[in-house]
Design a protein around this motif. Structure first.
Motif, PDB file in Angstrom:
ATOM      1  N   ASP A 186       0.820  -1.224   0.000  1.00 56.60           N
ATOM      2  CA  ASP A 186       0.000   0.000   0.000  1.00 56.60           C
ATOM      3  C   ASP A 186       0.849   1.266   0.000  1.00 56.60           C
ATOM      4  N   THR A 187       2.156   1.084  -0.250  1.00 57.98           N
ATOM      5  CA  THR A 187       3.009   2.264  -0.481  1.00 57.98           C
ATOM      6  C   THR A 187       3.897   1.974  -1.676  1.00 57.98           C
ATOM      7  N   LEU A 188       4.189   3.046  -2.413  1.00 58.84           N
ATOM      8  CA  LEU A 188       4.999   2.858  -3.614  1.00 58.84           C
ATOM      9  C   LEU A 188       6.475   2.814  -3.243  1.00 58.84           C
ATOM     10  N   ARG A 189       7.219   2.027  -3.985  1.00 55.00           N
ATOM     11  CA  ARG A 189       8.673   1.981  -3.812  1.00 55.00           C
ATOM     12  C   ARG A 189       9.347   3.146  -4.538  1.00 55.00           C
ATOM     13  N   ALA A 190       8.646   3.722  -5.489  1.00 53.69           N
ATOM     14  CA  ALA A 190       9.214   4.763  -6.350  1.00 53.69           C
ATOM     15  C   ALA A 190       9.725   5.957  -5.545  1.00 53.69           C
ATOM     16  N   SER A 191      10.630   6.730  -6.147  1.00 53.40           N
ATOM     17  CA  SER A 191      11.116   7.956  -5.511  1.00 53.40           C
ATOM     18  C   SER A 191       9.921   8.880  -5.265  1.00 53.40           C
ATOM     19  N   LYS A 192      10.062   9.743  -4.250  1.00 55.81           N
ATOM     20  CA  LYS A 192       8.909  10.538  -3.813  1.00 55.81           C
ATOM     21  C   LYS A 192       8.323  11.360  -4.961  1.00 55.81           C
ATOM     22  N   ILE A 193       9.194  11.962  -5.720  1.00 53.39           N
ATOM     23  CA  ILE A 193       8.708  12.860  -6.777  1.00 53.39           C
ATOM     24  C   ILE A 193       7.889  12.087  -7.828  1.00 53.39           C
ATOM     25  N   MET A 194       8.369  10.892  -8.163  1.00 50.33           N
ATOM     26  CA  MET A 194       7.670  10.083  -9.170  1.00 50.33           C
ATOM     27  C   MET A 194       6.357   9.547  -8.588  1.00 50.33           C
ATOM     28  N   ALA A 195       6.422   9.122  -7.316  1.00 50.38           N
ATOM     29  CA  ALA A 195       5.229   8.587  -6.662  1.00 50.38           C
ATOM     30  C   ALA A 195       4.165   9.680  -6.537  1.00 50.38           C
ATOM     31  N   ASP A 196       4.584  10.869  -6.081  1.00 51.47           N
ATOM     32  CA  ASP A 196       3.627  11.974  -5.902  1.00 51.47           C
ATOM     33  C   ASP A 196       2.967  12.341  -7.225  1.00 51.47           C
ATOM     34  N   ARG A 197       3.794  12.382  -8.271  1.00 46.23           N
ATOM     35  CA  ARG A 197       3.265  12.747  -9.590  1.00 46.23           C
ATOM     36  C   ARG A 197       2.216  11.721 -10.041  1.00 46.23           C
ATOM     37  N   ALA A 198       2.523  10.458  -9.820  1.00 48.41           N
ATOM     38  CA  ALA A 198       1.582   9.409 -10.260  1.00 48.41           C
ATOM     39  C   ALA A 198       0.280   9.498  -9.465  1.00 48.41           C
ATOM     40  N   LEU A 199       0.416   9.669  -8.148  1.00 42.83           N
ATOM     41  CA  LEU A 199      -0.789   9.660  -7.308  1.00 42.83           C
ATOM     42  C   LEU A 199      -1.635  10.918  -7.490  1.00 42.83           C
ATOM     43  N   ALA A 200      -0.999  11.995  -7.969  1.00 38.67           N
ATOM     44  CA  ALA A 200      -1.753  13.242  -8.186  1.00 38.67           C
ATOM     45  C   ALA A 200      -2.453  13.248  -9.545  1.00 38.67           C
ATOM     46  N   ASN A 201      -2.130  12.288 -10.373  1.00 42.09           N
ATOM     47  CA  ASN A 201      -2.712  12.270 -11.720  1.00 42.09           C
ATOM     48  C   ASN A 201      -4.132  11.672 -11.655  1.00 42.09           C
ATOM     49  N   PRO A 202      -5.156  12.463 -12.021  1.00 46.56           N
ATOM     50  CA  PRO A 202      -6.535  11.961 -11.851  1.00 46.56           C
ATOM     51  C   PRO A 202      -6.857  10.733 -12.710  1.00 46.56           C
ATOM     52  N   LYS A 203      -6.058  10.496 -13.741  1.00 50.46           N
ATOM     53  CA  LYS A 203      -6.343   9.321 -14.586  1.00 50.46           C
ATOM     54  C   LYS A 203      -5.752   8.027 -14.026  1.00 50.46           C
ATOM     55  N   ILE A 204      -4.854   8.176 -13.012  1.00 50.09           N
ATOM     56  CA  ILE A 204      -4.226   6.979 -12.444  1.00 50.09           C
ATOM     57  C   ILE A 204      -4.995   6.541 -11.199  1.00 50.09           C
ATOM     58  N   LYS A 205      -5.464   5.303 -11.226  1.00 44.40           N
ATOM     59  CA  LYS A 205      -6.220   4.779 -10.079  1.00 44.40           C
ATOM     60  C   LYS A 205      -5.417   3.642  -9.431  1.00 44.40           C
ATOM     61  N   PRO A 206      -4.847   3.904  -8.229  1.00 49.18           N
ATOM     62  CA  PRO A 206      -4.078   2.844  -7.576  1.00 49.18           C
ATOM     63  C   PRO A 206      -4.971   1.693  -7.113  1.00 49.18           C
ATOM     64  N   VAL A 207      -4.474   0.502  -7.263  1.00 52.18           N
ATOM     65  CA  VAL A 207      -5.155  -0.688  -6.730  1.00 52.18           C
ATOM     66  C   VAL A 207      -4.157  -1.298  -5.754  1.00 52.18           C
ATOM     67  N   TRP A 208      -4.345  -0.976  -4.456  1.00 53.96           N
ATOM     68  CA  TRP A 208      -3.337  -1.340  -3.445  1.00 53.96           C
ATOM     69  C   TRP A 208      -3.451  -2.794  -3.000  1.00 53.96           C
ATOM     70  N   ASN A 209      -2.373  -3.279  -2.435  1.00 55.58           N
ATOM     71  CA  ASN A 209      -2.329  -4.617  -1.812  1.00 55.58           C
ATOM     72  C   ASN A 209      -2.866  -5.706  -2.736  1.00 55.58           C
ATOM     73  N   SER A 210      -2.603  -5.546  -3.998  1.00 56.45           N
ATOM     74  CA  SER A 210      -3.233  -6.480  -4.937  1.00 56.45           C
ATOM     75  C   SER A 210      -2.233  -7.014  -5.942  1.00 56.45           C
ATOM     76  N   THR A 211      -2.570  -8.190  -6.416  1.00 53.78           N
ATOM     77  CA  THR A 211      -1.757  -8.789  -7.464  1.00 53.78           C
ATOM     78  C   THR A 211      -2.677  -9.339  -8.544  1.00 53.78           C
ATOM     79  N   VAL A 212      -2.115  -9.542  -9.734  1.00 49.32           N
ATOM     80  CA  VAL A 212      -2.897 -10.152 -10.808  1.00 49.32           C
ATOM     81  C   VAL A 212      -2.741 -11.664 -10.671  1.00 49.32           C
ATOM     82  N   ALA A 213      -3.880 -12.325 -10.469  1.00 55.66           N
ATOM     83  CA  ALA A 213      -3.838 -13.777 -10.287  1.00 55.66           C
ATOM     84  C   ALA A 213      -4.018 -14.502 -11.617  1.00 55.66           C
TER      85      ALA A 213
END
Ligand code: NAP
Length: 320
Positions: A186-213
């Motif tokens: 439920d937290t990104l490994r990415a550098s803060k600047i890259m993570a913040d940019r991704a999470l601030a983008n309204p088109k990006i929807k995080p799906v936390w704690n999940s994997t593709v089965a």
């Protein structure tokens, strides 16, 4: 019949290991410098571009070119000037006391060369699901720059939580309607600047704690959805999408070099100056040494540089 287990006893000027953009470009330059290079092609002749469809960003092709065709052209261009290609998987390289290289292949054959260019690339890491390999190019890819533009106004997903995943997700928002960022924590490994940019983008929807089965396909055998598994609750759900971009890291193909090269913490070869490595006469070009750019054109550029440096090295050691 030739004895596969005895050395060839032919001393090559230059052996290039790998047939991606870096390897073929190195061969074109080395062959035109009369070095008569030998390429050893591993189990993925043509490299990563053979797994993609249309390449729109390689200069010189204003209408784009199919990845496999680009690689066939590079091969033909290398062969036109006298490059020879043998299909053999290299398992180890050693430098001898006399200063040349012994290159051993999977079938036990030993090649000898005065200089070596390693251009073995990096393989995208995959989840290891059963139908994953068959779906590459059919709604499953590891390269947003290559394939993102094919998925306009449709939902796509990126798997991973590192800088690559965030970068790919941001890039994909130029085309896709929604970009799901599927991460196993439920937290990104990415550098803060890259993570913040991704999470601030309204088109990006995080799906936390999940994997593709599971990847689910349509009647044409292309990805239509994935089964998500929530790693906290164990709950499974289906997510409709048109493409999955797997961005869980790359594995540089440098394992067979032992101590001849230094590697960074991710296994990429460290170039000491230009494409030189810590071992004199051993050069590294392309994605096996470059985790930053990873583009066909930058790999080709390094291939060119490595051939020029190998040529200079050989000429300093009496090969003209
Ligand atoms: P990375 O940093 O190793 O991240 C890999 C991500 O994939 C991690 O979030 C990891 O999850 C996840 N992952 C790994 N195996 C998985 C699995 N089996 N199933 C699900 N998720 C899995 O790789 P990267 O993002 O490709 O970056 C590699 C290096 O290149 C880094 O040093 C990075 O900083 C650099 N890079 C820099 C830039 C830039 O600065 N522009 C861009 C791209 C890459 P966990 O977090 O849970 O481990």
């Amino acid at each position: 019949m030739a004895d596969l287990f005895s050395p060839t006893h032919i001393m090559e000027n230059l052996i290039i290991i790998g047939t991606g953009c870096a390897g073929f470009t190195a061969a074109i330059y080395a062959a035109r410098a009369n070095l008569k290079p030998l390429i050893l092609a591993g189990n993925m002749p043509g490299g990563q571009l053979t797994t993609t469809t249309e390449v729109e960003n390689f200069p010189g092709f204003p209408k784009g070119i199919m990845g496999p065709e680009l690689m066939m052209n590079m091969q033909a261009q290398a062969e036109r000037f006298g490059t020879r290609i043998e299909y053999a998987m290299v398992t180890s390289v050693a430098k001898t006391a006399e200063g040349h290289f012994d290159i051993t292949t999977e079938d036990g054959k030993v090649y000898q060369a005065k200089a070596v260019i390693v251009a073995t690339g990096a393989s995208p890491r995959h989840l290891g699901l059963p139908n994953e390999k068959q779906l590459i190019g059919r709604g499953l890819t590891s390269c947003a720059t290559c394939d993102g533009a094919f998925y306009r106004n449709v939902p796509v997903a990126v798997i991973g939580g590192g800088d690559s995943a965030c970068e790919e997700a941001n890039f994909l928002t130029k085309f896709a309607s929604t970009v799901y960022l599927i991460h196993r924590r439920d937290t990104l490994r990415a550098s803060k600047i890259m993570a913040d940019r991704a999470l601030a983008n309204p088109k990006i929807k995080p799906v936390w704690n999940s994997t593709v089965a599971e990847y689910l396909t349509d009647e044409k055998g292309e990805v239509r959805a994935v089964t998500l598994e929530n790693l906290v609750t164990g709950e499974k759900s289906e997510l409709d999408l048109k493409c999955v971009f797997v961005a869980i890291g790359h594995v540089p193909n440098a394992q067979f070099l032992g101590d001849l090269v230094d590697k960074d913490e991710n296994g990429y070869i460290i170039q000491t100056k230009g494409t030189r490595t810590k071992t004199e006469g051993l050069f590294a070009a392309g994605d096996v040494a470059d985790h930053v750019y990873r583009q066909a054109i930058t790999a080709a550029g390094q291939g060119c540089a490595s051939a020029l440096e190998a040529e200079r090295y050989l000429s300093e050691h009496g090969v003209h």
